[in-house]
Design a protein around this motif. Structure first.
Motif, PDB file in Angstrom:
ATOM      1  N   ASN A 161       0.800  -1.225   0.000  1.00  0.00           N
ATOM      2  CA  ASN A 161       0.000   0.000   0.000  1.00  0.00           C
ATOM      3  C   ASN A 161       0.832   1.274   0.000  1.00  0.00           C
ATOM      4  OD1 ASN A 161      -2.394  -1.389   0.053  1.00  0.00           O
ATOM      5  ND2 ASN A 161      -2.394  -1.530   2.288  1.00  0.00           N
ATOM      6  N   THR A 162       2.132   1.106   0.141  1.00  0.00           N
ATOM      7  CA  THR A 162       2.988   2.293   0.176  1.00  0.00           C
ATOM      8  C   THR A 162       2.967   3.001  -1.174  1.00  0.00           C
ATOM      9  OG1 THR A 162       4.417   1.087   1.677  1.00  0.00           O
ATOM     10  CG2 THR A 162       5.286   3.126   0.749  1.00  0.00           C
ATOM     11  N   LYS A 163       2.679   4.268  -1.137  1.00  0.00           N
ATOM     12  CA  LYS A 163       2.672   5.044  -2.382  1.00  0.00           C
ATOM     13  C   LYS A 163       4.049   5.635  -2.611  1.00  0.00           C
ATOM     14  CE  LYS A 163      -1.173   7.474  -1.668  1.00  0.00           C
ATOM     15  NZ  LYS A 163      -2.021   8.653  -1.888  1.00  0.00           N
ATOM     16  N   VAL A 164       4.639   5.255  -3.731  1.00  0.00           N
ATOM     17  CA  VAL A 164       5.985   5.714  -4.029  1.00  0.00           C
ATOM     18  C   VAL A 164       5.968   6.465  -5.344  1.00  0.00           C
ATOM     19  CG1 VAL A 164       8.346   4.990  -4.492  1.00  0.00           C
ATOM     20  CG2 VAL A 164       6.949   3.655  -2.924  1.00  0.00           C
ATOM     21  N   THR A 165       6.641   7.586  -5.383  1.00  0.00           N
ATOM     22  CA  THR A 165       6.810   8.259  -6.664  1.00  0.00           C
ATOM     23  C   THR A 165       8.281   8.559  -6.870  1.00  0.00           C
ATOM     24  OG1 THR A 165       4.628   9.258  -6.662  1.00  0.00           O
ATOM     25  CG2 THR A 165       6.280  10.310  -8.004  1.00  0.00           C
ATOM     26  N   TYR A 166       8.777   8.103  -8.020  1.00  0.00           N
ATOM     27  CA  TYR A 166      10.152   8.407  -8.408  1.00  0.00           C
ATOM     28  C   TYR A 166      10.107   9.328  -9.609  1.00  0.00           C
ATOM     29  CZ  TYR A 166      14.550   8.111 -10.832  1.00  0.00           C
ATOM     30  OH  TYR A 166      15.707   8.459 -11.472  1.00  0.00           O
ATOM     31  N   LEU A 167      10.870  10.377  -9.581  1.00  0.00           N
ATOM     32  CA  LEU A 167      11.017  11.190 -10.784  1.00  0.00           C
ATOM     33  C   LEU A 167      12.278  12.041 -10.715  1.00  0.00           C
ATOM     34  CD1 LEU A 167       8.368  14.064 -10.846  1.00  0.00           C
ATOM     35  CD2 LEU A 167       9.292  13.063  -8.810  1.00  0.00           C
ATOM     36  N   SER A 168      12.691  12.498 -11.900  1.00  0.00           N
ATOM     37  CA  SER A 168      13.865  13.364 -11.928  1.00  0.00           C
ATOM     38  C   SER A 168      13.405  14.786 -11.632  1.00  0.00           C
ATOM     39  CB  SER A 168      14.504  13.316 -13.313  1.00  0.00           C
ATOM     40  OG  SER A 168      13.605  13.849 -14.260  1.00  0.00           O
TER      41      SER A 168
END
Ligand code: ADP
Ligand code: MG
Length: 432
Positions: A161-168
């Motif tokens: 359920n962990t919301k992860v966002t990766y971005l540059s």
């Protein structure tokens, strides 16, 4: 001894445990008949103590290697740790921007990245609680992006359920610009302020972009207040990020700032072995040693060279010998030269000396200091490698070699006339 204990314990422990948790520990010494083990930080120490120590000790005793293991981190013994608060409920959403291949299992730990690895692991295990923000900095191709994805993947693996966002940071900027143009800033805000782990890569690109910094500042504050995890990477330490507001830079230092250095020889060997193993291609130790010796500074290049060798062998149906490898990689490592100096290693030293990224040095900026760094780098390439003027021009993204020629003359002149430049060049020489 530690290696043998690990080997003996591996079948008794959950599958990825040895790889993920225990490889970031290093054996320090024997004290009487107890092994002193450095866990790097309190989180790893706690996890090892709670979950694996009993097994490890029993294996050790069975092997007759000693009576037990004492864990330390930061050279302090592991005492009673405060227990962590239970994880907060998360709302379900799928991952965003994560590359599954970059995980902790495929990450090789060595002296150069031990701390960054341990800190990343701690953050992945307890997002928002260990170090917030976690700031990882280091030169190109040393594993920053890999670690960031690994954090996201690990946290999601542990709790779906962990919301992860990766971005540059470039993507962050672009999205913000689009949002402003389309009057959708509210949506933009909501998107980034409702994640559990926000991973922003290459934060140095925020430099000079004021409105993006402003938005980032508010996002940062919101997430931090809510104990949501923030992880940032950069090619330089916070203090050297020019053109970024002081209030932001000081926040970068709230949590933990950790760097990744160039990998030493042993680590380069271990990485190559791992990559060859992943590709399921047998590459013998001579060749691995040859690559590790000739490509000293950058893991991406190291990996690229290995891929090139494997592809060339496949394609030509020739065996992987030193001679063939030399031939296949001659534009990477110079003509049969076995010296360790490459364009990349020179760039790394010059960029750390001047505090500009390699991109800046190869780029088009014309401020006096960047131009000087560029000229010094060209001069170094000319004096320390066997690259032709044309090749150097190409490496620096210049159309023709007169620029290089001009740089050489300029630096030669400055070395005679300008004590500061002479000192810089000497310093770089020493480091190379
Ligand atoms: P950076 O973001 O620091 O420029 P990356 O994370 O993109 O570097 O790493 C470059 C390449 O090297 C990637 O393919 C990555 O998987 C690999 N790499 C870097 N460090 C390691 C490591 N310690 N173990 C295994 N692979 C690594
Ligand atoms: Mg990167």
């Amino acid at each position: 001894i530690w290696e043998q204990i690990l080997e003996g314990a591996a079948p008794l422990l959950p599958n990825q445990t040895v790889d993920i948790w225990l490889k970031s520990c290093s054996a320090l010494r024997m004290e009487d008949d107890r092994l002193v083990l450095d866990a790097g930080n309190s989180f790893v120490a706690k996890k090892v103590k709670d979950s694996f120590l009993a097994t490890l000790e029993s294996v050790m005793q069975r092997q007759g290697k000693g009576s037990g293991i004492d864990l330390v981190y930061d050279s302090k013994p592991v005492g009673a740790e405060e227990t962590l608060p239970p994880p907060q409920p998360h709302s379900p959403i799928s991952s965003n921007g994560l590359n599954r291949q970059y995980d902790f299992t495929s990450f090789v730990v060595g002296k150069s990245n031990r701390l960054a690895h341990a800190a990343s692991l701690a953050v992945a295990e307890s997002p928002g609680e260990a170090y917030n923000p976690l700031f990882i900095w280091g030169g190109v191709g040393l594993g920053k992006t890999h670690l960031m994805h690994a954090i996201g993947n690990y946290a999601q693996g542990k709790n779906g359920n962990t919301k992860v966002t990766y971005l540059s940071s470039e993507k962050f900027t672009n999205e913000l610009i689009t949002a402003i143009k389309n009057a959708r800033t509210a949506e933009f805000r909501a998107k980034y302020r409702h994640v559990d782990i926000l991973l922003i890569d290459d934060i140095q690109f925020l430099a000079g972009k004021e409105s993006t910094q402003d938005e980032f500042f508010h996002t940062f504050n919101d997430l931090h207040t809510e104990h949501k995890q923030i992880v940032l990477s950069s090619d330089r330490p916070p203090k050297e990020l020019g053109d970024i507001e002081d209030r932001i830079i000081s926040r970068f230092e709230w949590g933990l700032v950790t760097d990744i250095q160039q990998p030493d020889y042993e680590t380069r060997i271990a990485i190559l072995k791992k990559k060859a193993e992943q590709r399921r291609i047998p590459v013998n130790d001579d060749i691995i040693g040859f690559l590790a010796e000739n490509i000293p500074s950058n893991i991406r290049e190291l990996e690229g060279a290995l891929n090139r060798v494997i592809a060339s062998a496949n394609f030509s149906q020739e065996p992987i010998t030193i001679e063939n490898t030399q031939e296949w990689l001659k534009d990477v490592i110079g003509n049969g030269r076995r010296g360790p100096l490459t364009f990349q290693s020179i760039m790394d030293v010059v960029s750390s000396e001047f505090g500009f990224s390699p991109e800046d040095i190869c780029g088009k900026r014309r401020t006096a200091e960047v131009a000087l760094a560029r000229q010094v780098a060209m001069y170094m390439c000319r004096t320390h490698t066997e690259s032709s003027l044309q090749q150097i021009a190409k490496d620096f993204g210049k159309k023709d070699h007169t620029t290089v020629l001009h740089a050489l003359k300029k630096i030669e002149m400055l070395m005679k006339e300008d004590a500061r430049v002479r000192k810089i060049v000497e310093n770089i020489d020493k480091k190379l």
